[in-house]
Motif scaffolding. Structure first.
Motif, short mmCIF file in Angstrom:
data_model
loop_
_atom_site.label_atom_id
_atom_site.label_comp_id
_atom_site.label_asym_id
_atom_site.label_seq_id
_atom_site.Cartn_x
_atom_site.Cartn_y
_atom_site.Cartn_z
N PHE A 1 -46.70 -64.99 -15.71
CA PHE A 1 -47.63 -65.27 -16.81
C PHE A 1 -48.40 -64.01 -17.23
CE2 PHE A 1 -47.10 -69.79 -15.62
CZ PHE A 1 -46.90 -70.31 -16.89
N ALA A 2 -48.71 -63.13 -16.28
CA ALA A 2 -49.38 -61.88 -16.63
C ALA A 2 -48.51 -61.05 -17.56
CB ALA A 2 -49.72 -61.09 -15.37
N ALA A 3 -47.19 -61.07 -17.32
CA ALA A 3 -46.28 -60.34 -18.20
C ALA A 3 -46.24 -60.95 -19.60
CB ALA A 3 -44.87 -60.34 -17.60
N MET A 4 -46.58 -62.25 -19.70
CA MET A 4 -46.64 -62.92 -20.99
C MET A 4 -48.01 -62.78 -21.65
SD MET A 4 -43.58 -64.06 -21.04
CE MET A 4 -42.84 -63.07 -19.75
N GLY A 5 -48.95 -62.12 -20.97
CA GLY A 5 -50.30 -61.95 -21.53
C GLY A 5 -51.22 -63.11 -21.24
N ILE A 6 -50.87 -63.96 -20.29
CA ILE A 6 -51.71 -65.10 -19.92
C ILE A 6 -52.24 -64.86 -18.51
CG2 ILE A 6 -51.72 -67.59 -19.48
CD1 ILE A 6 -49.59 -67.89 -21.59
N GLU A 7 -53.52 -65.09 -18.30
CA GLU A 7 -54.15 -64.74 -17.04
C GLU A 7 -53.57 -65.51 -15.86
OE1 GLU A 7 -58.36 -64.94 -17.13
OE2 GLU A 7 -58.57 -63.36 -18.64
N ALA A 8 -53.55 -66.82 -15.92
CA ALA A 8 -53.07 -67.61 -14.79
C ALA A 8 -52.69 -69.00 -15.26
CB ALA A 8 -54.14 -67.70 -13.70
N PRO A 9 -51.74 -69.65 -14.59
CA PRO A 9 -51.39 -71.03 -14.96
C PRO A 9 -52.52 -71.98 -14.61
CG PRO A 9 -50.24 -70.36 -12.96
CD PRO A 9 -50.90 -69.13 -13.49
N GLN A 10 -52.68 -73.02 -15.44
CA GLN A 10 -53.75 -73.99 -15.20
C GLN A 10 -53.24 -75.33 -14.70
OE1 GLN A 10 -53.76 -73.18 -19.04
NE2 GLN A 10 -54.38 -71.12 -18.42
N GLY A 11 -51.93 -75.55 -14.69
CA GLY A 11 -51.38 -76.85 -14.31
C GLY A 11 -51.33 -77.04 -12.81
N PRO A 12 -50.95 -78.25 -12.37
CA PRO A 12 -50.83 -78.54 -10.94
C PRO A 12 -49.70 -77.74 -10.31
CG PRO A 12 -49.96 -80.36 -12.23
CD PRO A 12 -50.61 -79.43 -13.21
N GLY A 13 -49.83 -77.44 -9.04
CA GLY A 13 -48.81 -76.65 -8.35
C GLY A 13 -48.23 -77.37 -7.16
N PHE A 14 -46.95 -77.14 -6.92
CA PHE A 14 -46.26 -77.65 -5.74
C PHE A 14 -45.77 -76.45 -4.96
CE2 PHE A 14 -45.92 -80.81 -9.09
CZ PHE A 14 -46.32 -81.97 -8.44
N TYR A 15 -46.15 -76.35 -3.69
CA TYR A 15 -45.87 -75.16 -2.89
C TYR A 15 -44.83 -75.47 -1.82
CZ TYR A 15 -50.00 -73.33 -5.19
OH TYR A 15 -50.89 -72.90 -6.15
N LEU A 16 -43.76 -74.68 -1.85
CA LEU A 16 -42.65 -74.85 -0.92
C LEU A 16 -42.32 -73.51 -0.26
CD1 LEU A 16 -40.47 -77.05 -3.30
CD2 LEU A 16 -41.76 -77.87 -1.33
N ASN A 17 -41.66 -73.55 0.90
CA ASN A 17 -41.33 -72.30 1.59
C ASN A 17 -39.84 -71.98 1.60
OD1 ASN A 17 -40.38 -74.17 3.40
ND2 ASN A 17 -41.48 -73.37 5.18
N SER A 18 -39.08 -72.63 0.74
CA SER A 18 -37.65 -72.37 0.63
C SER A 18 -37.26 -72.37 -0.85
CB SER A 18 -36.85 -73.46 1.37
OG SER A 18 -35.48 -73.43 0.99
N TYR A 19 -36.57 -71.32 -1.28
CA TYR A 19 -36.20 -71.23 -2.68
C TYR A 19 -35.18 -72.30 -3.06
CZ TYR A 19 -35.12 -69.19 -7.23
OH TYR A 19 -34.96 -69.00 -8.58
N LEU A 20 -34.25 -72.60 -2.15
CA LEU A 20 -33.27 -73.66 -2.45
C LEU A 20 -33.95 -75.01 -2.64
CD1 LEU A 20 -30.11 -73.09 -0.22
CD2 LEU A 20 -30.34 -72.84 -2.68
N ILE A 21 -34.96 -75.29 -1.80
CA ILE A 21 -35.69 -76.55 -1.95
C ILE A 21 -36.48 -76.53 -3.25
CG2 ILE A 21 -37.42 -78.06 -0.93
CD1 ILE A 21 -34.76 -77.95 0.55
N SER A 22 -37.00 -75.38 -3.62
CA SER A 22 -37.71 -75.28 -4.90
C SER A 22 -36.79 -75.61 -6.06
CB SER A 22 -38.28 -73.86 -5.07
OG SER A 22 -39.28 -73.60 -4.13
N LEU A 23 -35.56 -75.11 -6.02
CA LEU A 23 -34.59 -75.41 -7.08
C LEU A 23 -34.24 -76.90 -7.10
CD1 LEU A 23 -32.18 -72.35 -6.73
CD2 LEU A 23 -33.91 -72.72 -8.49
#
Length: 292
Positions: free
Chosen positions: A206-228
């Motif tokens: 988002f910083a690369a898009m010129g936006i400071e930080a996301p405001q929506g809810p977040g889901f945190y996972l420790n595996s990229y495959l599970i994230s996908l």
């Protein structure tokens, strides 16, 4: 014929080394999987062979005599040298094969689909994939990493360096009504926090898009495959490397949510370890070639 080495029986010497290292006949017996009586018998035979005592027997154990200490130091040095040679020989037992370490996600999404083509061109070279999600790359010929190749002392090959996209399932995109980056910033986002691999994350994107930080809810996972998998199950948006997720995009399981994309700050690269064989270098060159 004269013997090249003036040695006592090797079995007796190995038994003595274990007893001397542990200062215990009982522990030596456990280590060698024999009885304490067998250890005592061998030690007595060795002492008889040498003509002097090697241990002082005491009520609660044994201690080395001066002769015993001299023999123990010599045996330790010899056994350590032999052990080092055995380790090196074992490491070379299958030099026709190639061992390669990668994360679970890299192996499943990018590496494995390419192996069939390599084996077709080089049927005599066996590839062993080692899953190492900690990113260490220990004990292998080659390893795949995400980051700065310049940090490596070993030789490297860049595999791909492409765009990072915001991805989600078609159902998620429709339900959230995502039309632009501002809409995306308010939508549920999936964050991958492996703790070992420095993957680019949503705040950077988002910083690369010129936006400071996301405001929506977040889901945190420790595996990229599970994230996908979570993204395909419509839970949230996930960041994806275009070169890594071509299959998911082609199948339509994930779609690009907004046209904006970020140039990846780091490439995926191949590290060629010092132990790499000629076949490992052959595979490294093939894997890093543009058509691989």
């Amino acid at each position: 014929m004269r013997k090249p080495y003036d040695l006592a029986p090797l079995g007796d010497l190995a038994c003595f080394e274990s007893a001397a290292r542990n200062l215990s006949f009982k522990q030596a017996a456990q280590e060698l999987n024999v009885t304490p009586a067998a250890v005592s018998h061998r030690i007595k035979a060795l002492e008889s062979e040498l003509g002097q005592g090697l241990f002082t027997r005491q009520y609660r154990g044994v201690e080395l005599t001066e002769a015993g200490a001299l023999l123990f130091v010599a045996l330790q040095r010899g056994f350590e040298t032999i052990s080092d040679a055995v380790v090196r020989i074992r490491a070379r037992q299958d030099r026709a094969g190639v061992s390669l370490a990668a994360t679970t996600a890299m192996s499943a999404l990018w590496l494995t689909p390419r192996l069939a083509a390599f084996w077709k061109a080089h049927p005599g070279v066996a590839i062993s994939q080692i899953i190492q999600d900690d990113g260490t790359g220990h004990g292998v010929d080659l390893s795949i990493h995400y980051g700065d190749p310049a940090r490596e002392a070993d030789e490297t090959r860049v595999l791909f360096h492409d765009r990072i996209l915001a991805l989600g399932s078609p159902e998620f995109a429709a339900a959230q009504g995502i039309r632009d980056v501002q809409d995306l910033a308010r939508a549920p986002l999936i964050h991958t926090q492996s703790g070992t691999n420095p993957y680019t994350e949503w705040p950077d994107w988002f910083a690369a898009m010129g936006i400071e930080a996301p405001q929506g809810p977040g889901f945190y996972l420790n595996s990229y495959l599970i994230s996908l998998n979570a993204a395909e199950d419509h839970i949230g948006a996930v960041l994806g490397w275009e070169g890594l997720l071509g299959g998911s995009l082609t199948s339509g399981r994930l779609v690009q949510l907004v046209p904006d994309a970020m140039a990846s700050p780091s490439p995926f690269y191949l590290r060629i370890h010092n132990r790499a064989s000629a076949n490992a270098r052959l595979f490294a060159d093939w894997l890093a070639a543009p058509e691989a």
